[in-house]
Design a protein around this motif. Structure first.
Motif, short mmCIF file in Angstrom:
data_model
loop_
_atom_site.label_atom_id
_atom_site.label_comp_id
_atom_site.label_asym_id
_atom_site.label_seq_id
_atom_site.Cartn_x
_atom_site.Cartn_y
_atom_site.Cartn_z
N ASP A 131 2.81 -11.82 -3.24
CA ASP A 131 2.35 -10.46 -2.94
C ASP A 131 1.28 -10.50 -1.86
O ASP A 131 0.32 -11.30 -1.96
CB ASP A 131 1.77 -9.80 -4.19
N THR A 132 1.40 -9.66 -0.85
CA THR A 132 0.38 -9.55 0.19
C THR A 132 0.17 -8.08 0.51
O THR A 132 1.06 -7.25 0.31
CB THR A 132 0.78 -10.29 1.48
N SER A 133 -1.00 -7.76 1.02
CA SER A 133 -1.27 -6.39 1.45
C SER A 133 -2.40 -6.39 2.46
O SER A 133 -3.16 -7.36 2.57
CB SER A 133 -1.62 -5.49 0.26
N ALA A 134 -2.51 -5.27 3.18
CA ALA A 134 -3.57 -5.08 4.16
C ALA A 134 -4.35 -3.83 3.78
O ALA A 134 -4.15 -2.75 4.35
CB ALA A 134 -3.00 -4.96 5.56
N PRO A 135 -5.20 -3.90 2.75
CA PRO A 135 -5.93 -2.72 2.30
C PRO A 135 -6.88 -2.19 3.37
O PRO A 135 -7.24 -2.90 4.31
CB PRO A 135 -6.70 -3.22 1.08
N GLN A 136 -7.25 -0.93 3.22
CA GLN A 136 -8.23 -0.35 4.12
C GLN A 136 -9.57 -0.21 3.40
O GLN A 136 -9.65 -0.41 2.18
CB GLN A 136 -7.76 1.00 4.64
N ASN A 137 -10.61 0.09 4.14
CA ASN A 137 -11.92 0.27 3.53
C ASN A 137 -11.85 1.33 2.43
O ASN A 137 -11.18 2.36 2.58
CB ASN A 137 -12.94 0.70 4.59
N LEU A 138 -12.54 1.06 1.34
CA LEU A 138 -12.62 1.90 0.14
C LEU A 138 -11.41 1.78 -0.78
O LEU A 138 -11.42 2.34 -1.88
CB LEU A 138 -12.88 3.38 0.48
N ASP A 139 -10.36 1.06 -0.36
CA ASP A 139 -9.29 0.74 -1.31
C ASP A 139 -9.85 -0.22 -2.37
O ASP A 139 -10.66 -1.09 -2.06
CB ASP A 139 -8.11 0.06 -0.62
N VAL A 140 -9.39 -0.04 -3.62
CA VAL A 140 -9.79 -0.94 -4.70
C VAL A 140 -8.53 -1.56 -5.29
O VAL A 140 -7.58 -0.84 -5.60
CB VAL A 140 -10.59 -0.20 -5.79
N ASN A 141 -8.51 -2.88 -5.42
CA ASN A 141 -7.36 -3.59 -5.97
C ASN A 141 -7.75 -4.29 -7.27
O ASN A 141 -8.72 -5.06 -7.29
CB ASN A 141 -6.86 -4.65 -4.98
N ARG A 142 -7.01 -4.02 -8.34
CA ARG A 142 -7.19 -4.81 -9.56
C ARG A 142 -6.46 -6.12 -9.37
O ARG A 142 -5.29 -6.14 -8.95
CB ARG A 142 -6.66 -4.06 -10.79
N LEU A 143 -7.11 -7.23 -9.72
CA LEU A 143 -6.57 -8.55 -9.42
C LEU A 143 -5.89 -9.22 -10.60
O LEU A 143 -5.21 -10.22 -10.43
CB LEU A 143 -7.68 -9.46 -8.89
#
Length: 625
Positions: free
Chosen positions: A612-624
């Motif tokens: 899994d890969t992603s390119a989040p933007q500022n203020l995105d929150v990812n549960r790990l």
């Protein structure tokens, strides 16, 4: 306080302990016994084996000799060839910091001289290297690192108590949010949270944004972040886009520890003081003053590479070499009892360079990696180092031979030393009879490099230790420190000029560009990344006329870009690094790159690693997890 009681129970009856204290994640034992102070290795091994914590034994105030008497003994014991400079006594800590030109001579074969110092003075010695280059800024930075030891003793004890506090969480979760540097280069800041802990990794400025605007700084008013509840700050390295707002955190109420390597700490001081100075020169308000820098440094903890350090009740930090600049770190955080492992790369270089070793891949477990994408685009391929060197030297020789000047915009830390390292051998060749000038903070950064050779490549270490062909002290290397000296360089003959800032966003490089840009005999060689919107980027893209300090300047000089000196990994090197990690990640988040490059790298790593890969933007929150 159970752990400290356990320490006492494990000590021999004759240890004569006056105090046991936390020093962040470590434990310090203060003893009144001369015998135990000088011979405690077996007892310490037993404690370390039982508690799995680092332990240090120091003398109590009843034991060590008076500083004036101890200093006389130091001068008798330390051999003259060590270049003894000063001794800084810290009675509250039972330590004496010994600064010398050659620390190895103070330590002696198998530590014999150090043992004699302990025996004769009954102080706990700590040895530091004196820079080979005199620098007022480095001296000031080092002064700050030893101020107020009484405060540090209490502060570190409180940090230790806080680390060891906390009930088991009801819900074990880990999440990460971007407060800056996602889908952009600049203002890097990453927030890592669990139910028990909140840790901020980096807090930089955006060099391409208008000073003082909201885009210039991380998003520190994000709902997830409360500086009063922040447990720790981790700094990957000392470039302003990563460290520039660290003192601001302390100005705004953060009062906890900052974790980074010693060179990163010292460089941050230098850059932050310079940042304030430049703001004042330009009649602008800096977001903090020197008191905030002092506050940060008094709370800084400096683990060595590979040292596992508890930073909260459920997070352990390990810093490893990232190969980017001196002291730069890959930041690995082990959460809970192994529920998740996060690797935040900061900036890294997985390639051999003149100054540094390649980024380390020795991590036992990595579930999530947050990787930079500066050169992660599909067409981003750096020149091999040998080709880059040939191109640079060829263009340099052509320019000098026709009477021109070679102007190289560089970052004070990292790229300037890399270029100087390459030129060190060249300066001794028969054809070379030209001066090499450095302007800006480069001299001060060079001085600091000579203070920490253990962080450099084996090749450069050897040159510094043997004092032969030292790239920082060559006779043809001249430091410029005033406007009149700058004018002499501009009006003088053929030369090479290395000056800051690296993206032409300010600094003395603008004076050289304003005066020399119109002459086609001159050459400008870009050796570092030019962020979108910066003056450097505009010239790199072919702009023929630019505005410098309100003046229109024609750009007629020869503009070149040599990419092989980058301190960042290119696309293939990032892929190779990801593949060669001792533990392959399950997820990768990309940051620190233009939007298209973050997406491109994420897509490629997904295809190559099948994760899994992603390119989040500022203020995105990812549960790990």
């Amino acid at each position: 306080m159970g752990e400290l009681e356990d320490v006492k129970d494990l000590l021999p009856a004759n240890a004569s302990i006056s105090d046991t204290r936390y020093e962040a994640s470590d434990i310090v034992i203060y003893t009144d016994s001369k015998e135990f102070f000088l011979d405690h290795s077996e007892a310490v091994r037993k404690i370390v084996s039982n508690l799995k914590k680092r332990v240090e034994v120091r003398p109590s105030s009843k034991l060590f000799s008076k500083p004036e008497n101890a200093e006389k003994k130091l001068k008798d014991i330390i051999p003259s060839e060590a270049g003894f400079d000063e001794a800084i006594f810290q009675p509250s800590l039972g330590k004496v910091i010994i600064r010398a030109e050659k620390p190895g001579r103070v330590i002696g074969n198998n530590g014999r001289t150090l043992d004699e110092i302990k025996k004769k003075t009954l102080w706990a010695p700590q040895v530091e290297r004196v820079p080979a280059i005199k620098s007022k800024i480095v001296d000031r930075a080092r002064e700050l690192t030893v101020e107020d030891p009484e405060f540090r003793k209490d502060f570190l004890h409180d940090v230790g108590k806080k680390i060891r506090r906390g009930d088991p969480p009801e819900d074990e979760w880990v999440r990460v949010g971007g407060l800056g540097g996602f889908r952009q280069v600049g203002r890097s800041s990453v927030l890592l949270q669990t139910e028990q802990s909140t840790v901020l990794m980096d807090a930089g400025i955006n060099p391409s944004a208008e000073p003082g605007t909201k885009d210039n700084f991380p998003i520190l008013n994000a709902p997830e972040l409360d500086l009063q509840d922040l447990d720790a700050v981790v700094l990957s390295h000392a470039h302003m886009d990563h460290c520039g707002m660290i003192p601001y955190l302390y100005k705004m109420g953060y009062d906890g520890p900052l974790y980074c390597t010693k060179p990163t700490r010292d460089l941050m001081i230098m850059l932050a003081l310079d940042y304030i100075g430049i703001a004042h020169q330009e009649n602008q308000d800096a977001p903090y003053d020197s008191s905030a820098i002092k506050k940060a440094i008094k709370r800084t903890i400096t683990p060595d590479y590979g040292e596992v350090t508890d930073i909260t009740s459920d997070m352990k930090l390990t810093l490893r070499n990232s190969g980017h600049i001196i002291g730069s770190s890959l930041c690995h955080v082990h959460v809970g009892e192994g529920i998740h492992n996060v690797l935040y790369t900061g900036d890294y270089n997985y390639d051999k360079s003149e100054m540094l070793r390649p980024a380390d891949t020795n991590f036992k477990r990595v579930e999530t990696m947050i990787t930079e994408s500066t050169y992660g685009g599909k067409d981003d391929r750096q020149q091999p180092r040998e080709e880059a060197q040939k191109k640079f030297l060829s263009k340099m020789k052509q320019t000098l031979s026709k009477g021109g000047k070679v102007i190289v915009p560089v970052f004070a830390i990292g790229r300037s030393q890399e270029i100087l390292g390459m030129l060190a051998d060249e300066l001794d060749r028969d054809y070379f009879d030209y001066p090499l000038y450095i302007d800006g903070m480069i001299k001060d950064a060079n001085a600091l490099h000579t203070a920490y050779p253990e962080f450099l490549s084996k090749k450069v270490q050897k040159k510094i230790f043997q004092e032969e062909n030292n790239p920082f002290t060559n006779d043809q290397l001249h430091s410029i420190g005033s406007n009149s000296e700058r004018e002499d360089v501009i009006e003088g003959g053929p030369s090479i000029i290395l000056a800051t800032s690296g993206m032409l966003t300010g600094g003395p490089i603008l004076s050289y560009l304003e005066a020399l840009a119109d002459d086609p005999k001159n050459t400008m060689i870009f050796v570092g990344y030019q962020a979108s919107g910066t003056l450097g980027n505009k010239i790199q893209q072919g702009r023929s006329t630019v505005n410098i300090n309100g003046k229109r300047v024609d750009v007629n000089l020869d503009v070149n870009t040599v990419s092989g000196f980058s301190a960042h990994s290119d696309r293939q090197q990032i892929i190779n690094f990801s593949k060669n990690l001792r533990s392959s990640p399950n997820r990768v988040l990309t940051n620190h790159g233009e939007e298209s490059k973050c997406f491109s790298l994420a897509s490629t790593l997904h295809k190559v690693l099948h994760i899994d890969t992603s390119a989040p933007q500022n203020l995105d929150v990812n549960r790990l997890n």
